[in-house]
Design a protein around this motif. Structure first.
Motif, PDB file in Angstrom:
ATOM      1  N   GLU A 111       9.306 -12.566 -26.620  1.00  0.00           N
ATOM      2  CA  GLU A 111       9.950 -13.346 -26.469  1.00  0.00           C
ATOM      3  C   GLU A 111      10.545 -14.181 -24.998  1.00  0.00           C
ATOM      4  O   GLU A 111       9.517 -13.974 -24.275  1.00  0.00           O
ATOM      5  N   PRO A 112      11.062 -15.792 -24.950  1.00  0.00           N
ATOM      6  CA  PRO A 112      11.441 -16.129 -24.416  1.00  0.00           C
ATOM      7  C   PRO A 112      11.110 -15.799 -22.943  1.00  0.00           C
ATOM      8  O   PRO A 112      11.867 -14.915 -22.213  1.00  0.00           O
ATOM      9  N   ASP A 113      10.261 -16.650 -21.962  1.00  0.00           N
ATOM     10  CA  ASP A 113       9.805 -16.097 -20.658  1.00  0.00           C
ATOM     11  C   ASP A 113      11.235 -16.860 -19.521  1.00  0.00           C
ATOM     12  O   ASP A 113      11.476 -18.222 -20.217  1.00  0.00           O
ATOM     13  N   PRO A 114      11.861 -15.709 -19.301  1.00  0.00           N
ATOM     14  CA  PRO A 114      13.140 -16.088 -18.573  1.00  0.00           C
ATOM     15  C   PRO A 114      12.788 -17.058 -17.090  1.00  0.00           C
ATOM     16  O   PRO A 114      12.866 -18.168 -16.652  1.00  0.00           O
ATOM     17  N   GLU A 115      11.428 -17.407 -17.255  1.00  0.00           N
ATOM     18  CA  GLU A 115      10.992 -17.971 -15.327  1.00  0.00           C
ATOM     19  C   GLU A 115      10.222 -18.709 -16.536  1.00  0.00           C
ATOM     20  O   GLU A 115      10.503 -20.527 -15.078  1.00  0.00           O
ATOM     21  N   ASN A 116       9.643 -19.066 -16.958  1.00  0.00           N
ATOM     22  CA  ASN A 116       8.878 -20.465 -17.427  1.00  0.00           C
ATOM     23  C   ASN A 116       9.520 -20.739 -19.030  1.00  0.00           C
ATOM     24  O   ASN A 116       8.640 -19.908 -19.627  1.00  0.00           O
ATOM     25  N   ARG A 139       7.348 -14.208 -23.167  1.00  0.00           N
ATOM     26  CA  ARG A 139       7.101 -13.273 -22.504  1.00  0.00           C
ATOM     27  C   ARG A 139       6.376 -11.938 -23.802  1.00  0.00           C
ATOM     28  O   ARG A 139       7.279 -12.121 -24.599  1.00  0.00           O
ATOM     29  N   TRP A 140       4.861 -11.757 -23.781  1.00  0.00           N
ATOM     30  CA  TRP A 140       4.680 -10.524 -24.895  1.00  0.00           C
ATOM     31  C   TRP A 140       5.265  -8.823 -24.181  1.00  0.00           C
ATOM     32  O   TRP A 140       4.077  -8.277 -23.383  1.00  0.00           O
ATOM     33  N   PRO A 189       6.375  -4.762 -21.030  1.00  0.00           N
ATOM     34  CA  PRO A 189       6.386  -6.119 -20.959  1.00  0.00           C
ATOM     35  C   PRO A 189       4.254  -6.530 -20.479  1.00  0.00           C
ATOM     36  O   PRO A 189       4.266  -5.723 -19.915  1.00  0.00           O
ATOM     37  N   LEU A 190       4.092  -7.723 -20.457  1.00  0.00           N
ATOM     38  CA  LEU A 190       2.668  -7.380 -20.199  1.00  0.00           C
ATOM     39  C   LEU A 190       3.259  -8.890 -19.918  1.00  0.00           C
ATOM     40  O   LEU A 190       3.469 -10.043 -19.805  1.00  0.00           O
ATOM     41  N   ASP A 191       3.158  -8.836 -18.377  1.00  0.00           N
ATOM     42  CA  ASP A 191       3.189  -9.943 -17.383  1.00  0.00           C
ATOM     43  C   ASP A 191       2.438 -10.226 -16.537  1.00  0.00           C
ATOM     44  O   ASP A 191       1.468  -9.041 -16.259  1.00  0.00           O
TER      45      ASP A 191
END
Lengths: 193, 147
Positions: A121-126, A131-132, A142-144
């Motif tokens: 899904e789209p990364d809120p920060e970038n 984000r997987w 989440p894979l952050d």
């Protein structure tokens, strides 16, 4: 992850190095030649480990420098297939992940080798990144980029240097490691603690 | 350039770190005096974060000795020393066909790993806080001696 390789090389020792002791001067030249470079099939050179022998010192006619044949060992970064390595997340896009070791950045994890099943899904920060997220027992993991990510080496390729490169293609990488996260114990360390 | 031997022996992360330290990396805060290239410092920085930064020659040798009873492959021992898995789930991807070969015995191996090899610095900081850090390691040394 690291191993030694023995190499023989014939090199010209420029005369401005004559004030140094011979092994030191040769080591400096070798470091300039090999350090931080990829040798195909051998991996990325980390350091000159030791110098085994120095032969020659022949001065060719018309040349103002001596030429030596040196046998030496290099510390190479060459992971083996199946090895588990911890890395950090560098980029995350819809085509997969890119991991980094700090000194080596060309580690890719394709979508097929991510933990199954997972979605992005789209990364809120970038905005440019995604984000997987791994779904397991109806929970989302989440894979952050918070902590270290362990991956297993799936394959190593040494692409040959392209003759022509397209304008907007990414920079050429002489050594590409493909990693896999699809097994128990792989992925961010916090998943398994 | 002629390649004489493609593979002249493997090195653990600890050995590479030890090699860089012996040349003066880490003693030189300016990073200009010691004869170490910037690319080597990148490797050094990476290794300092891993479990290798707290290992010593003795602990690694002792661990190799203890590993003999488990009949592990050389690459597996190397990988365990580099990663220092602290649970059965973490050791599973390192060992081939882990369940079939070891089953429940894997817990014993994990225990050996956590007894002999010191944890990586990041784990200690998050669990104990930096202040308690030093006491923790000295305690561990005493434990090793009594064992």
């Amino acid at each position: 992850m690291f191993c030694l390789s023995e190499i023989e090389h014939t090199l010209r020792l420029p005369p401005h190095l004559l004030n140094l002791p011979l092994p030191e001067a040769i080591k400096g030249e070798l470091e300039g030649l090999f350090l931080d470079k990829v040798i195909a099939k051998l991996g990325l050179c980390v350091s000159v480990y030791d110098i085994r022998s120095i032969d020659g010192g022949f001065i060719f006619p018309g040349d103002g420098a001596s030429t030596y044949t040196v046998k030496f060992r290099l510390i190479m970064f060459r992971p083996f297939v199946g090895e588990v390595i911890s890395a950090r997340l560098k980029e995350s896009s819809s085509t997969g992940l890119r991991l980094s070791l700090g000194f080596f950045d060309d580690i890719y994890v394709s979508v097929a080798l991510l933990p199954n099943p997972s979605h992005h899904e789209p990364d809120p920060e970038n905005q440019n990144q995604v984000r997987w997220i791994w779904e397991f027992n109806e929970e989302n993991y989440p894979l952050d980029g918070m902590d270290e990510i362990r991956f297993r080496v799936h394959s190593i390729q040494y692409p040959s240097i392209p003759l022509e490169q397209e304008k907007d293609s990414k920079p050429f990488a002489p050594m590409v490691v493909t990693g896999s996260l699809d097994a128990d114990g792989l992925g961010p360390v916090s998943w398994w603690v | 350039m002629k390649i004489l031997k493609e593979y002249a022996g493997a090195l653990t992360n600890f050995e590479v770190l030890d090699f860089l330290r012996s040349r003066g990396a880490g003693k030189d805060p300016t990073r200009l005096i010691a004869a170490i290239a910037p690319s080597e410092y990148k490797v050094y920085d990476y290794l300092e974060q891993t479990a290798a930064s707290r290992q010593t020659r003795d602990t690694v040798n002792e661990f190799m000795e203890k590993c003999k009873i488990y009949d592990l492959a050389k690459a597996e021992i190397l990988n365990i020393i580099n990663i220092r898995p602290s649970s059965a789930a973490e050791i599973d991807p390192i060992i081939e066909e882990c369940d079939a070969r070891y089953g429940e015995k894997i817990e014993l191996l994990v225990e050996t790993v956590s007894d002999l090899l010191p944890p990586p610095p990041t784990q200690l900081e998050s669990e104990e806080g930096i202040g308690v850090d030093k006491e923790q390691t000295s305690d561990e040394h005493q434990m090793e001696v009594t064992q």
